[in-house]
Write an enzyme that holds these catalytic residues in place. Structure first.
Site, PDB file in Angstrom:
ATOM      1  CG  ASP A 219      -0.575   0.199   2.379  1.00  0.00           C
ATOM      2  OD1 ASP A 219       0.939  -0.031   2.874  1.00  0.00           O
ATOM      3  OD2 ASP A 219      -1.154   0.437   3.374  1.00  0.00           O
ATOM      4  CB  CYS A 347       0.021   2.878   7.313  1.00  0.00           C
ATOM      5  SG  CYS A 347       1.076   2.567   5.924  1.00  0.00           S
TER       6      CYS A 347
END
Length: 356
Positions: A219, A347
């Site tokens: 990500d 995150c």
């Protein structure tokens, strides 16, 4: 269980809320009070930004709950920010990895429900486990009264990028790793990802173990904009390191790959900010994560990282506008401490899909 399947929805599907967290006083930042304060402020700023689009629940350990409640009571936003108490005093901010991964469970007939996958969080391969974080997924699901689904592998939400249409992007270094899944083959791990996420095709990017605290989560590297379109973080290093190689390998693999429906990918590169912004690196020996593709999609918007590099920040906003058009309002948020701690906006968040 053969008549039960699971389906991970794409991040652009309608969302009920976003989960976030405050760092605990006895967590990994306990010996760094200034950094703990900065991390708390940055996730709080992010929560306030997200609350322009949808509700936010901030998970807070026992020792800080009153402080959090007082703080968020002062925030004015269209949607509520709720401080949610969790047992323990060693919480961390990285809810993408600590929290459950939410999927739709399809049972016999029309029986469907929202459930949470517990991927057995172990502190990113034993680097930073705490008593609170390793049990957080189970506690959160219990509090939300959402069924917990056990899994046979160790991984994190930031390691999994799904398009909601059968395709999953992952880095091999963050999952096929002895610090998470000792003795398990890539095929065994892929089979469990297919089972738990409802995936038809997994695209593996090599990554590099030990490159950062996550062993190179997907990500911060490659994200689906929509099926068939990928935003790729373009390395920006004066002296190329393994991170530049990871980016080049990802570009090569994705340029020749197709998704689960046989579509080739359109790849849009977004160059990272200048590395001089993060002189001194990240937390401990880990590199700072400076990726514009570590954004968060919310209902009607996109929370986009801003790093204080005027040229690259502006270029990232322009690229995002081209990618999403008028379908989403771009909401840039400055982050500085979170990248140094090894993550970013995506995150530190985990979406709860709107269901039914």
């Amino acid at each position: 269980m053969s008549d039960v399947t699971f389906q991970r929805q794409a991040e652009w599907a309608p969302q009920k809320e976003i989960l976030m967290a405050w760092p605990g006083l006895e967590g990994i930042l306990q010996d760094y009070p200034e950094r703990l304060a900065k991390a708390t402020q940055e996730v709080s700023n992010l929560a306030a930004a997200i609350a322009n689009f949808e509700p936010v629940t901030v998970v807070v350990g026992t020792e800080r709950i009153e402080e959090a409640e007082a703080h968020f009571a002062e925030v004015e936003a269209p949607f509520p920010i709720t401080a949610h108490r969790i047992e323990g005093d060693s919480m961390d901010v990285w809810m993408r990895d600590i929290a459950p991964v939410f999927v739709v469970k399809n049972g016999p007939g029309n029986d469907r429900s929202l459930v949470g996958l517990d991927y057995n969080f172990n502190g990113w391969g034993g680097r930073y486990p705490t008593p609170t974080t390793i049990h957080a997924a189970k506690m959160i699901l219990k509090d939300l009264k959402i069924e917990r689904i056990e899994t046979s592998i160790v991984t994190e939400g930031g390691a999994l990028e799904a398009d909601g249409d059968g395709t999953l992007l992952v880095t091999e270094s963050s999952i096929v790793n002895e610090n998470r899944n000792p003795g398990k083959s890539r095929q065994e791990i892929e089979d469990e990802l297919v089972r738990t996420l409802g995936i038809k095709k997994v695209i593996w990017i090599p990554g590099r173990p030990g490159l950062d605290s996550t062993d190179c989560h997907i990500d911060a590297l490659a994200r689906f904009v929509r099926p068939g379109v990928i935003a790729l973080s373009k390395a920006n290093e004066k002296e190329p390191t393994d991170w530049t190689v990871v980016y080049e390998e990802a570009l090569e693999i994705l340029s020749s790959a197709t998704d689960a429906k046989g579509r080739p990918f359109e790849i849009v590169e977004i160059e990272e900010p200048d590395e001089e912004l993060f002189e001194g690196g990240g937390f401990g020996d880990d590199r700072a994560v400076r990726s514009y593709v570590n954004y968060l999609l919310v209902n009607g918007g996109i929370i986009l990282p801003r790093f204080g590099d005027p040229a690259h920040d502006a270029a990232a906003i322009r690229a995002t506008q081209l990618l999403f058009g008028d379908e989403r309002r771009i909401f840039p948020v400055l982050v500085d401490e979170l990248p140094r701690l090894g993550g970013g906006i995506h995150c530190s968040t985990q979406e709860v899909p709107l269901f039914p």
